[in-house]
Write an enzyme that holds these catalytic residues in place. Structure first.
Site, short mmCIF file in Angstrom:
data_model
loop_
_atom_site.label_atom_id
_atom_site.label_comp_id
_atom_site.label_asym_id
_atom_site.label_seq_id
_atom_site.Cartn_x
_atom_site.Cartn_y
_atom_site.Cartn_z
N ARG A 75 -13.16 17.74 3.66
CA ARG A 75 -12.05 17.84 4.98
C ARG A 75 -11.44 16.29 4.72
O ARG A 75 -11.45 15.63 5.64
CB ARG A 75 -12.65 18.01 6.13
CG ARG A 75 -11.66 18.42 7.22
CD ARG A 75 -12.52 18.30 8.78
NE ARG A 75 -12.79 16.90 9.06
CZ ARG A 75 -11.91 15.98 9.64
NH1 ARG A 75 -10.55 16.25 9.59
NH2 ARG A 75 -12.53 14.70 9.75
N TYR A 118 0.77 -1.29 -0.05
CA TYR A 118 0.06 -0.02 0.06
C TYR A 118 0.74 1.22 0.00
O TYR A 118 1.44 1.61 1.05
CB TYR A 118 -0.96 0.03 1.19
CG TYR A 118 -1.97 1.12 1.22
CD1 TYR A 118 -3.00 1.00 0.81
CD2 TYR A 118 -1.49 2.35 1.85
CE1 TYR A 118 -3.94 2.27 0.55
CE2 TYR A 118 -2.46 3.23 1.89
CZ TYR A 118 -3.45 3.16 1.31
OH TYR A 118 -4.50 4.55 1.20
N ASP A 125 -18.29 8.60 11.54
CA ASP A 125 -17.15 8.11 12.18
C ASP A 125 -15.97 9.16 12.78
O ASP A 125 -15.64 9.04 13.74
CB ASP A 125 -16.15 7.37 11.05
CG ASP A 125 -15.04 6.74 11.56
OD1 ASP A 125 -15.07 6.36 12.72
OD2 ASP A 125 -14.00 6.68 10.92
N ASP A 126 -16.02 10.48 12.07
CA ASP A 126 -15.15 11.44 12.76
C ASP A 126 -15.67 12.12 14.05
O ASP A 126 -14.90 12.58 14.95
CB ASP A 126 -15.04 12.61 11.74
CG ASP A 126 -14.66 12.46 10.32
OD1 ASP A 126 -13.57 11.60 10.21
OD2 ASP A 126 -15.33 12.45 9.21
N GLU A 175 -18.18 10.54 6.48
CA GLU A 175 -16.91 10.32 6.39
C GLU A 175 -16.08 11.79 6.16
O GLU A 175 -16.44 12.05 4.76
CB GLU A 175 -15.93 9.27 5.71
CG GLU A 175 -14.64 9.08 6.04
CD GLU A 175 -14.45 8.43 7.31
OE1 GLU A 175 -13.21 8.73 8.07
OE2 GLU A 175 -15.22 7.82 7.89
#
Length: 587
Positions: A149, A96, A261-262, A238
């Site tokens: 963001r 990755y 999630d943030d 997200e």
């Protein structure tokens, strides 16, 4: 960025440990042509394709893992290098590089084929029909972003779809969500990134972002469309800018199966760390409401030089306060009592009720003037003063200001009334961390608990002792929250379900581990962690009478399951990635 990149690097390695339940059989069509049936979850799928059509289809392409028999029967011989590789060998070759952030930044130049769906401001009025262009009849998980963001990189516009793709990869690796039932989504409402607005290769709308009611109407239409086609889908928001993260969460959370999630994932993993710190002090988690917590950051989204992730910071405070209140009896008095355990400091100092123009989200944490006067403090007191006077159990950094926990602040923490004070430098990326573990251990002492948002190495304390650096990684929670919500059939993601997830993570470590200062597990255990978190979420959904069941198991059957049976139920519904045999060779 370091946090998410680390998640992605380890996720591919997890695939090695997974065992498959898939099988394959050959079939002959009525017209005499041959097609092949594979299992997709529990449902058979007929493979009608041949040759390059298979190699271009990510649902069936195994690449170099096609056996020679399959290559002959599916017209693939000569289209692949001759060496047949196993999935394990393919994983060993997979790297990755370098980060999802870089991919997002370069996405317009790297784009080769569509992965996911794009809904734009120009699609208003068309989204209800657009969702039927996606080929999957069943979608379990959507990750959606508006690109405003992305990680620590700011507004990347349509290129932010890379974050949705990456997060869903983690759902597949950690939670066993079937990859044929995930959908990355980009909502393109324009961009305020001037560089992208002038880039002739930019793939998104080259106009400034929508705002106000126009913006909300686009998100409203998207939510209505996806839940009309896939009523049981879960939508994870997200990397929406702080301006909208809370507003959209409050707008949709009681109507749709969604979470952010943030805000909620970050809050949950931070809460698990705080509870873990209680355990590391040799106390039961029920003592959490007695903890004194000084918070740096999350006070004002108007202060540019403390450019904290405002939505995440307020999310952490709200989650911690609700958990304290719940432990104290879940009454109005308990909720008010929990407020008194927090001292919030922003760029203008300690926040009190004497502060003008307090943001409404931070107002509940403003200290009463008479309270702080008795503590020898005033409105706007500096961080070092607050730490000196309060002598907190926990120093929690949510400021995004690198080095904020200076030598003076850390020296002040040595006066803590706790036998084992905890320092959480939660800001990302690494350069924004409030302090390093080396600074914390060397100044405050060897007996502290240290947690961070970015990955750090452990600290050699000498004489064979190690100072553990615990990374608060959202990957510990969001896959289990999504999987547990899916398998419970709950129509909402409740505060109780989120708290159950955090408490499960906090309790996951053994007593021996937490006493050593280890409050988060190794990511190599992510599948087991996700199973436990999902089971805790399901159990809480059942107790709150929110569970409606999943597929063949209805709510009544779910309610009959004990804890071990819930874990088995979760394991049996986690997809395992191993290539099925498409063609068998006759002996």
């Amino acid at each position: 960025m370091g946090n998410f990149s680390h998640q992605m690097r380890v996720s591919s390695a997890l695939l090695k440990r997974l065992q498959s339940h898939q099988r394959a059989i050959a079939a002959v069509n009525v017209d005499g042509s041959r097609s092949f049936t594979t299992t997709e979850g529990h449902r058979p799928t007929i493979v009608h394709k041949r040759s390059l059509d298979i190699l271009h289809d990510p649902w069936f392409n195994k690449g170099t893992a096609f056996s020679m028999t399959e290559r002959d029967r599916l017209d693939l011989r000569g289209l692949l290098p001759p060496n047949v590789m196993s999935s394990e060998q393919q994983i060993e070759r997979f790297i990755y590089t370098p980060t999802v952030g870089l991919v997002c930044q370069k996405y317009s130049g790297l784009f080769r084929r569509p992965r996911g769906m794009y809904f734009s401001a120009e699609d208003r009025g068309e989204m209800m029909s657009m969702v039927y262009n996606w080929p999957a009849d069943q979608v379990d998980m959507i990750v959606v972003t508006d690109g405003s963001r992305i990680l620590g990189l700011g507004d990347l516009g349509v290129q932010g779809i890379g974050i949705a793709i990456g997060k869903l990869d983690l759902y597949v690796a950690a939670a066993g969500i079937n990859p044929q039932r995930v959908l990355p989504v980009m909502i393109d409402v324009g961009t305020n990134n001037e560089k992208l607005l002038e880039d002739p290769l930019y793939l998104g709308l080259q106009e400034h972002r929508l705002d106000g009611e126009e913006y909300i109407s686009v998100i409203d239409e998207f939510m209505e469309a996806v839940f009309t086609r896939w009523p049981h889908v879960i939508v994870q928001f997200e990397d929406f800018q702080s301006k909208w993260a809370f507003k959209l969460l409050q707008r949709y959370r009681n109507e749709y199966r969604m979470f952010n999630d943030d805000v909620q994932g970050t809050a949950g993993v931070a809460l698990a760390g705080l509870l873990g710190a209680v355990r590391a002090q040799g106390r039961p988690m029920i003592d959490f409401p007695k903890m004194k917590i000084v918070v740096a950051g999350a006070g004002s989204k108007l202060i540019s030089h403390w450019d904290s992730d405002y939505s995440a910071g307020i999310g952490v405070l709200n989650a911690a306060r609700k958990t304290m209140a719940r432990m104290l009896g879940d009454t109005d008095i308990a909720f008010e009592s929990a407020r008194s355990q927090f001292w919030v400091v922003d760029a203008n100092g300690l926040i009190t009720e004497a502060r003008e123009n307090i943001d409404p989200d931070a107002r509940p944490f403003a200290r009463k003037v008479k309270e702080i006067e008795r503590q020898g403090l005033t409105e706007g007191a500096k961080l070092v003063e607050v730490v000196s006077q309060v002598k907190p159990d926990v120093l929690l950094g949510l400021s995004a200001v690198g080095g904020l926990f200076s030598k003076e602040v850390l020296e002040a923490l040595k006066g803590s009334t706790s036998t084992r004070p905890a320092i959480f430098a939660m800001s990302n990326p690494t350069k924004n961390a409030e302090c390093t573990p080396e600074e914390a251990f060397s100044i405050v002492g060897d007996n502290i608990i240290f947690g961070s948002g970015s990955p750090f190495n452990n600290v050699d304390l000498g004489n064979g002792h190690v100072g553990h650096s615990n990374q608060a990684n959202n990957m510990f929670l969001f896959p289990g929250i999504g999987l547990g919500t899916l398998l419970s059939g709950s129509k909402v993601v409740s505060d109780g379900m989120l708290q159950a997830a955090a408490e499960c993570l906090a309790a996951y470590m053994t007593e021996e581990e937490v006493l050593q200062g280890i409050i988060y597990p190794s990511i190599s255990r992510i599948r087991d962690i996700t199973k436990e978190v999902a089971a805790a979420v399901i159990k809480e959904a059942i107790e709150e009478d929110l569970a409606e069941g999943y597929r063949e198991i209805d709510a009544r059957e779910l309610q009959k399951l004990n804890e071990d049976e819930i874990r088995t139920y979760v394991m049996n519904n986690m997809w395992s990635p191993e290539y099925p045999t498409l063609v068998y060779k006759r002996d």
